[in-house]
Design an enzyme around this catalytic site. Structure first.
Site, PDB file in Angstrom:
ATOM      1  N   GLY A  62      -2.089  -5.328   2.714  1.00  0.00           N
ATOM      2  CA  GLY A  62      -1.234  -5.528   3.893  1.00  0.00           C
ATOM      3  C   GLY A  62      -1.350  -6.953   4.394  1.00  0.00           C
ATOM      4  O   GLY A  62      -1.822  -7.834   3.680  1.00  0.00           O
ATOM      5  N   ASN A  63      -0.915  -7.184   5.613  1.00  0.00           N
ATOM      6  CA  ASN A  63      -1.079  -8.519   6.209  1.00  0.00           C
ATOM      7  C   ASN A  63      -1.227  -8.367   7.719  1.00  0.00           C
ATOM      8  O   ASN A  63      -1.226  -7.250   8.245  1.00  0.00           O
ATOM      9  CB  ASN A  63       0.096  -9.435   5.829  1.00  0.00           C
ATOM     10  N   TYR A  64      -1.358  -9.485   8.403  1.00  0.00           N
ATOM     11  CA  TYR A  64      -1.728  -9.449   9.824  1.00  0.00           C
ATOM     12  C   TYR A  64      -0.554  -9.296  10.782  1.00  0.00           C
ATOM     13  O   TYR A  64      -0.734  -9.410  11.989  1.00  0.00           O
ATOM     14  CB  TYR A  64      -2.475 -10.737  10.190  1.00  0.00           C
TER      15      TYR A  64
ATOM     16  N   ALA B   2       6.978  -9.191   7.732  1.00  0.00           N
ATOM     17  CA  ALA B   2       6.163  -9.882   6.730  1.00  0.00           C
ATOM     18  C   ALA B   2       6.016  -8.901   5.570  1.00  0.00           C
ATOM     19  O   ALA B   2       5.103  -8.066   5.551  1.00  0.00           O
ATOM     20  CB  ALA B   2       4.820 -10.254   7.335  1.00  0.00           C
TER      21      ALA B   2
END
Ligand code: PMT
Length: 401
Positions: free
Chosen positions: A207-209, A275
């Site tokens: 995943g990402n932030y 994102a």
């Protein structure tokens, strides 16, 4: 939006009346002139002094002032108001309003009012779902009144269900949004937000932030300005405050791709703020990958489809496609390159080198590039203000096109 607006706040006899004190404070703080009208039973819950102090005006409750005999003209009040809000609205007041039972100052003023009326019901769940309440609310809707639906949660009876008066902040926002210019009315806007999660096994993902804050702010702003908004969101812990937003929750890039591609043909504008993970594991393990194994697992990745590029390829005349670029170096060159490759009309650049910009923060610092060559560098501001600037750029681009 509320500066100088004349607002009648009608308070009826329910425990949620204590929350209306906050509503009055918020409206006054936003610059509105507030006149509170209380039903006799509302005064059993909160004393009029609370409201007169917060509003700076004597509370009206009776048809005439007892010691002077002065008549409180419901007709003049009804004409004075730019908007009227009844919060909380009990089952009894709702019934009286629906059926024209003018036996108190509040309902009498309501019947005389020419202004739009918001009704924020609050009652126990059984009263709320009783056919008579449902019918009365339907009647009030059919007269053009706007119902601010109660929320679900613990009620004064300790039962749990629908009937809690909407929070004062949300009621104030709904009233303020009502006065916002509706320059996006009739437009269908799709917004992507948040991260995507690409599963590795049942307990892990790539995943990402992204927190979703930027995308949700754009959705709220577009809805406030009258657009029909669909928000396609990856996993985040946010919720939408504007209930007209159609929220579609997805987890992975491929789920987001499907939703976007399906909706795109019936959309006027898409803002790609998510994102999206560029890669996903080629295979997803069906059980948890164990640490005890001798060898370190190797995860083979495959490329995810580029959602924005797919929309760009099928963009028809009149549709507007807005992309984001999150960069760490060569920001401008990379952003403009993305705009060209993905056929964006507008690209919003944010750089992780700018303090307070990008992931997770409540602020962002962006530069907006348009395909016609216009560039708008903006200072650090709240994500809500950035959302306003982005929507302004979209409407300006539409007008020029
Ligand atoms: O959610 P927050 O915490 O508020 O943070 C906001 C944000 C930093 C996520 C947001 O402002 C932002 O920059 N979003 C885009 C991040 C990104 O993925 O940028 P990119 O440069 O990798 O992608 C370029 C564009 O293509 C983006 O519009 C992206 O949504 C889109 N894309 C990318 C890959 C892919 N497979 N499909 C896509 O649609």
């Amino acid at each position: 939006m509320l500066k100088g607006k004349h607002i009648i706040v009608g308070v009826t006899g329910g425990i949620a009346a204590y929350k209306t004190a906050t509503l009055v404070r918020l409206l006054v703080k936003a610059g509105a002139e507030v006149q509170v009208i209380m039903t006799p039973s509302a005064k059993e819950f909160v004393c009029p002094l609370t409201f007169s102090t917060l509003s700076g005006k004597p509370v009206i409750s009776e048809f005439f002032t007892a010691n002077t005999g002065q008549w409180n003209s419901h007709v003049d009040l009804g004409l004075w108001a730019d908007v009227m809000v009844i919060a909380p609205a009990t089952a009894s007041t709702i019934a009286k309003m629906a059926n024209g039972v003018a036996d108190n100052m509040l309902v009498t003023t309501y019947l005389s009012a020419k202004a739009p009326v918001f009704i924020a019901p609050a009652m126990d769940l059984d009263m709320m779902r009783h056919p008579s309440t449902t019918r009365n609310l339907e009647l009030l809707r059919s007269y053009g009144n706007m119902i601010i639906e109660p929320a679900e949660g613990e009620l004064a009876s300790h039962l749990i269900g629908k009937g809690r008066m909407e929070e004062p902040e949300n009621i104030a926002r709904v009233i303020s949004d009502f006065f916002a210019p509706k320059d996006l009315a009739g437009q269908r806007i799709m917004i992507t937000a948040g991260p995507t999660y690409e599963r590795i096994d049942p307990v892990r993902f790539i995943g990402n932030y992204s927190s979703g804050k930027m995308g949700y702010a754009i959705a709220e702003e577009a809805a406030r300005r009258g657009a029909e908004v669909t928000l396609i969101s990856g996993p985040v812990s946010l919720s939408v405050t504007n209930r007209s937003i159609n929220l579609i929750k997805v987890e992975s890039a491929s789920e987001m791709y499907r939703q976007c591609v399906d909706l795109w043909p019936s959309t006027d504008c898409a803002v790609m703020c998510a994102a999206v993970a560029d890669y996903a594991p080629e295979t997803v393990a069906t059980s948890k990958i164990k640490r005890e194994r001798d060898e370190v697992p190797v995860i083979h990745l495959r490329k995810n489809r580029d959602i924005a590029a797919a929309l760009g390829q099928t963009k028809r005349e009149g549709q507007i496609l807005v992309g984001f670029a999150l960069e760490t170096d060569d920001e401008q060159i990379n952003a403009i390159g993305k705009m060209e490759r993905k056929n964006f009309d507008i690209i919003v650049l944010n750089s992780l080198r700018d303090k307070g910009a990008g992931f997770g923060t409540d602020t962002n610092k962006v530069t907006i590039f348009c395909a016609d060559g216009q560039t708008r560098p903006l200072p650090l501001m709240s994500k809500s203000d950035v959302a306003k600037e982005i929507i302004d750029s979209i409407t300006a681009f539409e007008h020029e096109a």
